[in-house]
Design a protein around this motif. Structure first.
Motif, mmCIF file in Angstrom:
data_model
loop_
_atom_site.group_PDB
_atom_site.id
_atom_site.type_symbol
_atom_site.label_atom_id
_atom_site.label_comp_id
_atom_site.label_asym_id
_atom_site.label_seq_id
_atom_site.Cartn_x
_atom_site.Cartn_y
_atom_site.Cartn_z
ATOM 1 N N SER A 178 -5.912 -5.046 27.041
ATOM 2 C CA SER A 178 -4.715 -4.736 26.255
ATOM 3 C C SER A 178 -4.742 -5.443 24.902
ATOM 4 C CB SER A 178 -3.503 -5.146 27.077
ATOM 5 O OG SER A 178 -2.370 -5.110 26.315
ATOM 6 N N VAL A 179 -5.073 -6.744 24.918
ATOM 7 C CA VAL A 179 -5.099 -7.523 23.681
ATOM 8 C C VAL A 179 -6.151 -6.959 22.719
ATOM 9 C CG1 VAL A 179 -5.577 -9.791 22.728
ATOM 10 C CG2 VAL A 179 -4.307 -9.591 24.853
ATOM 11 N N PHE A 194 -9.336 -7.991 31.789
ATOM 12 C CA PHE A 194 -8.085 -8.724 31.592
ATOM 13 C C PHE A 194 -7.665 -8.742 30.130
ATOM 14 C CE2 PHE A 194 -10.083 -10.569 35.382
ATOM 15 C CZ PHE A 194 -9.116 -10.182 36.298
ATOM 16 N N TRP A 195 -8.650 -8.719 29.259
ATOM 17 C CA TRP A 195 -8.353 -8.788 27.826
ATOM 18 C C TRP A 195 -8.200 -7.415 27.214
ATOM 19 C CZ3 TRP A 195 -7.561 -13.207 24.992
ATOM 20 C CH2 TRP A 195 -7.779 -14.405 25.689
ATOM 21 N N GLY A 207 0.062 -1.873 17.672
ATOM 22 C CA GLY A 207 -1.089 -2.721 17.982
ATOM 23 C C GLY A 207 -0.641 -4.130 18.330
ATOM 24 N N PHE A 266 -6.635 -1.312 17.257
ATOM 25 C CA PHE A 266 -5.645 -0.455 16.592
ATOM 26 C C PHE A 266 -5.285 -1.029 15.227
ATOM 27 C CE2 PHE A 266 -3.269 2.279 19.877
ATOM 28 C CZ PHE A 266 -4.465 2.653 20.438
ATOM 29 N N MET A 267 -5.002 -2.337 15.212
ATOM 30 C CA MET A 267 -4.555 -2.951 13.962
ATOM 31 C C MET A 267 -5.659 -2.903 12.921
ATOM 32 S SD MET A 267 -2.323 -6.029 15.531
ATOM 33 C CE MET A 267 -1.594 -6.702 14.060
ATOM 34 N N GLY A 294 -5.227 -3.559 21.264
ATOM 35 C CA GLY A 294 -4.216 -3.746 20.224
ATOM 36 C C GLY A 294 -4.853 -4.190 18.923
ATOM 37 N N LEU A 295 -5.802 -5.130 19.021
ATOM 38 C CA LEU A 295 -6.479 -5.616 17.813
ATOM 39 C C LEU A 295 -7.275 -4.498 17.151
ATOM 40 C CD1 LEU A 295 -7.657 -9.165 18.892
ATOM 41 C CD2 LEU A 295 -5.893 -8.574 17.243
ATOM 42 N N PHE A 299 0.787 -4.434 21.759
ATOM 43 C CA PHE A 299 -0.220 -4.530 22.810
ATOM 44 C C PHE A 299 -0.817 -5.922 22.884
ATOM 45 C CE2 PHE A 299 -2.184 -1.266 25.444
ATOM 46 C CZ PHE A 299 -1.115 -0.418 25.465
ATOM 47 N N VAL A 300 -1.050 -6.511 21.711
ATOM 48 C CA VAL A 300 -1.624 -7.855 21.693
ATOM 49 C C VAL A 300 -0.663 -8.837 22.352
ATOM 50 C CG1 VAL A 300 -2.342 -9.720 20.191
ATOM 51 C CG2 VAL A 300 -3.026 -7.399 19.669
ATOM 52 N N LEU A 352 -1.617 -12.107 30.358
ATOM 53 C CA LEU A 352 -2.695 -13.050 30.649
ATOM 54 C C LEU A 352 -2.142 -14.431 30.946
ATOM 55 C CD1 LEU A 352 -5.506 -12.445 28.035
ATOM 56 C CD2 LEU A 352 -5.717 -12.388 30.499
ATOM 57 N N ARG A 404 0.812 -1.205 0.000
ATOM 58 C CA ARG A 404 0.000 0.000 0.000
ATOM 59 C C ARG A 404 0.851 1.263 0.000
ATOM 60 N NH1 ARG A 404 -4.271 -0.234 4.678
ATOM 61 N NH2 ARG A 404 -2.815 0.950 5.929
ATOM 62 N N ILE A 408 -4.300 7.086 16.700
ATOM 63 C CA ILE A 408 -5.324 6.194 16.158
ATOM 64 C C ILE A 408 -6.668 6.926 16.040
ATOM 65 C CG2 ILE A 408 -6.662 4.118 16.651
ATOM 66 C CD1 ILE A 408 -3.964 3.444 15.623
ATOM 67 N N PHE A 428 -0.349 6.965 21.382
ATOM 68 C CA PHE A 428 -0.834 6.130 20.285
ATOM 69 C C PHE A 428 -2.337 6.252 20.129
ATOM 70 C CE2 PHE A 428 3.320 4.371 20.663
ATOM 71 C CZ PHE A 428 3.636 4.034 19.367
ATOM 72 N N LEU A 450 0.556 4.913 25.912
ATOM 73 C CA LEU A 450 -0.716 4.581 25.270
ATOM 74 C C LEU A 450 -1.457 5.843 24.833
ATOM 75 C CD1 LEU A 450 -2.623 2.392 24.457
ATOM 76 C CD2 LEU A 450 -3.619 2.452 26.718
ATOM 77 N N VAL A 497 -5.765 0.553 11.435
ATOM 78 C CA VAL A 497 -4.645 0.841 10.530
ATOM 79 C C VAL A 497 -4.815 0.088 9.212
ATOM 80 C CG1 VAL A 497 -2.169 0.609 10.202
ATOM 81 C CG2 VAL A 497 -3.055 1.362 12.384
ATOM 82 N N TYR A 498 -5.271 -1.175 9.299
ATOM 83 C CA TYR A 498 -5.340 -1.973 8.074
ATOM 84 C C TYR A 498 -6.554 -1.637 7.223
ATOM 85 C CZ TYR A 498 -1.423 -4.874 9.324
ATOM 86 O OH TYR A 498 -0.176 -5.291 9.611
#
Lengths: 289, 364
Positions: free
Chosen positions: B285-286, B282-283, A106, B292-293, B289-290, A109-110, A117, A89, B249, B245, B242, B296-297
């Motif tokens: 952060s994960v 608990f989830w 991103g 964010f991705m 992040g997703l 972070f994941v 976890l 791209r 975003i 970012f 954070l 971006v995509y």
């Protein structure tokens, strides 16, 4: 503790930084991707070594036979499936760098969230070769000396591949000019993927070595990423020798700082060095002005 | 080209209407604290602070196209300026000091890194907040022997909200001026092509550093205003990467093509972030992040990009279903074609002949 011991301790740390930075340079200088999740792979490898050691008492160095190929494959998959769309791209190099920074943040972070976890945010430590070793009248921890030795071995291997093989020549061409490389028949996409994966494999080595002598937790990755960024910029993007020298410099500066001032200021030292280089030699240590 | 009297009249009327509408909007927003619950107000303060941060970020990064990741550094500096000085001077004086410190920091960082290349700046800005955090931790442990600070001020949530709203109006006004000035135009030329900008005589380093300082002042002041919102701050909280970012975003999700574009990104992302934090602590952060991705995509041009595409689609001529008359018209067209007769033996001979005796090129 004498000044020489402090400096030698800095060299050991610097060797590790150089290894981390060379891997980052493979990803940034050759594959042209700013991978902010780079340090997270170091953290993952450190945890892999920790679990293999504590659960199955596998020697961390032997464990690398498992963790390094896995990280190589994982990084190749990251390049193939996450980075390739961005590479396609992007119209300019700056645009690619900007987009990969955001996408890999991103990913950072994941990965960090996943590690927290899975392994909890606690500090981890295991004792491997924590015995004193006497060399020329100075005393070092054996695991740190081993880390330096491994860093030297991998650094030399990278140097040999880059400078003494056809494949390495293609990689260096890629670092200098991707368009020119494509014109002389180099498979730029494939080779970039390989360089990216190779950088990931190196950081797995570094992570395993780090785990033998530092306490670690799921949040350590970003510090290594930042230091790698600073070292790569100081030594020159795509310049492996530069990364080596800048990495050693950073290690020594940090050791001196923690001896004379405070051990909590390592990142400040890295950025102070970065600023000095920017002011004195704006094109990097070995750049042509 | 001179404006006719009629055009001037229309332009004035339009400007007047826009000003009236915006004034009404600001008045409604200013009245919000008296209509919502405490939770709603807390959410609005959050939205407003991110609004100022994101628009201030877009002032610099939207025009010069350099991704600045230093937002949290300035935000944290503003917070700490208030927290450290609140015991020795009045509140508004601490705000002034905060702006001064933020501007000085931006000046140093800008002069050192912006004159070289974009990448150096991005990398430096990425580590800046982390470095300041480390220095603050060191300072607090060795000099003051405490890790956190309490900020007790008679400055309640409503006051914070109104101040943030005023700041938001100001940052929008600056952005509006920027899009209509020689200086702003120069910045956009820099963003498009720096070499061209230098060739046409724009003072590139000066322009970049100036707008970076302006943007940093807004960010620092936001941090200073938010300090009393949290009551207790420590370096890890104030200099959280954070924030940097999230701002980027949000701006990307909203879209940078328009001044108001980032606004569209702020509200969905804040609501989503709140939901994730309460539903899946608990989830968090994960999942973040997703998110964010995914942005971006799949949304590189942002929501304003989507809106613009939608508008384009609406403006295209409609294709109506052709109804019953359609097939009839087709049939008529088919019937009225000239009939193709078989060409017979003469035709076959002609075809052979053409193959055996190719035409000379250029001759008929």
């Amino acid at each position: 503790m004498s000044a020489i011991e402090v400096i030698l301790g800095g060299v050991i740390l610097g060797g590790l930084y150089a290894l981390v930075a060379i891997g980052f340079n493979l990803q940034f200088g050759m594959a042209r991707i700013v991978n902010l999740a780079y340090g997270e792979f170091l953290m993952t490898a450190a945890f892999a070594a920790f679990w293999m050691f504590t659960l199955f008492s596998i020697n961390p160095i032997a464990g690398m036979l498992f963790s390094v190929p896995v990280t190589f494959a994982a990084n190749w998959l990251v390049y193939r499936f996450l980075m390739t769309p961005l590479v396609r791209r992007a119209r300019t190099r700056e645009q690619l760098e900007g987009e990969t920074i955001l996408a890999t943040f991103g990913l950072l972070f994941v990965l960090r969230g996943g590690a927290t976890l899975a392994f909890s945010a606690n500090n981890r430590y295991y004792d491997y070769l924590g015995v004193p070793l006497h060399i020329f009248g100075f005393t070092f921890a054996a695991n740190r000396v081993l880390a330096l030795a491994m860093a030297c071995v991998f650094g030399a291997a990278i140097w040999l591949v880059l400078n003494r093989t056809r494949f390495g020549a293609a990689l260096r061409a890629l670092a200098i000019d991707p368009v020119g490389a494509e014109l002389v028949g180099i498979d730029v996409r494939g080779l970039s993927g390989f360089a990216f994966a190779g950088g990931g494999a190196l950081v797995a080595v570094a992570g395993t070595l780090v785990s033998t002598f530092l306490t670690f937790n799921p949040a350590i990755g970003i510090e290594f990423t930042m230091k790698a960024l600073v070292v790569v910029i100081m030594g020159g993007i795509g310049n492996m020798g530069g990364s080596l020298v800048a990495g050693l410099l950073l290690g020594i500066a940090e050791a001196l700082c923690s001896y004379f001032v405070d051990s909590g200021l390592t990142l400040a030292v890295a950025y102070a060095l970065f600023l000095i280089v920017l002011v004195v030699r704006p094109r990097g240590l070995f750049g042509t002005p | 080209m001179a404006e006719t009297r009629e055009e001037t009249r229309i332009r004035r009327r339009r400007t007047g209407a826009a000003t009236a509408a915006l004034t009404a909007l600001v008045a409604v927003l200013a009245a919000v604290p008296w209509f919502t619950s405490d939770y709603g107000l807390a959410l609005m303060v959050n939205v407003m602070s991110y609004l100022v941060l994101t628009i201030a970020w877009a002032l610099f990064s939207g025009t010069t196209r350099l991704i600045s990741l230093a937002t949290s550094a300035f935000f944290g500096v503003g917070m700490y300026a208030v927290a450290m000085l609140i015991k020795v001077m009045p509140l508004y004086a601490t705000f002034a000091v905060a702006i001064g410190v933020g501007a000085a920091l931006a000046l140093i960082v800008g002069v050192l890194t912006l004159r070289i290349s974009g990448m150096f700046f991005v990398i430096f800005s990425f580590g800046l907040s982390e470095m300041i955090r480390e220095l603050m931790v060191w300072w607090e442990i060795n000099q003051t022997h405490t890790m956190g600070r309490y900020v007790y001020v008679a400055f309640d949530t409503t006051m914070i909200y109104e101040h943030l709203l005023a700041l938001a109006v100001l940052v929008f006004f600056v952005g509006w001026l920027l899009r209509r000035s020689r200086f702003g135009l120069g910045l956009m030329v820099i963003g498009d092509d720096e070499t061209v900008a230098r060739q046409v005589g724009i003072n590139v380093p000066f322009a970049k550093v100036t707008i970076f300082i302006v943007s940093a002042m807004f960010m620092t002041l936001t941090g200073a205003l938010m300090a009393s919102r949290f009551g207790f701050i420590n370096p890890n909280f104030a200099f959280n990467p954070l924030v940097s970012f999230t701002v980027v975003i949000m701006a990307i999700l909203g879209g940078l093509q328009r001044l108001w574009g980032p606004v569209l990104g702020i509200i969905p992302l804040i609501i989503l972030s709140e939901e994730l934090q309460t539903q899946f602590p608990f989830w968090y952060s994960v999942l973040l992040g997703l998110v964010f991705m995914v942005i971006v995509y799949f949304l590189p041009r942002g929501l304003t990009g989507l809106l613009e595409e939608g508008w384009e689609a609406l403006r295209r001529p409609l294709e109506l279903p052709r109804g019953l008359t359609g097939p009839l018209l087709d049939a008529w067209a088919w019937l009225s074609r000239p009939i193709e007769l078989p060409r017979g033996i003469a035709g076959a001979i002609e075809d052979r002949w053409v193959k055996i005796m190719p035409r000379m090129p250029g001759k008929r």
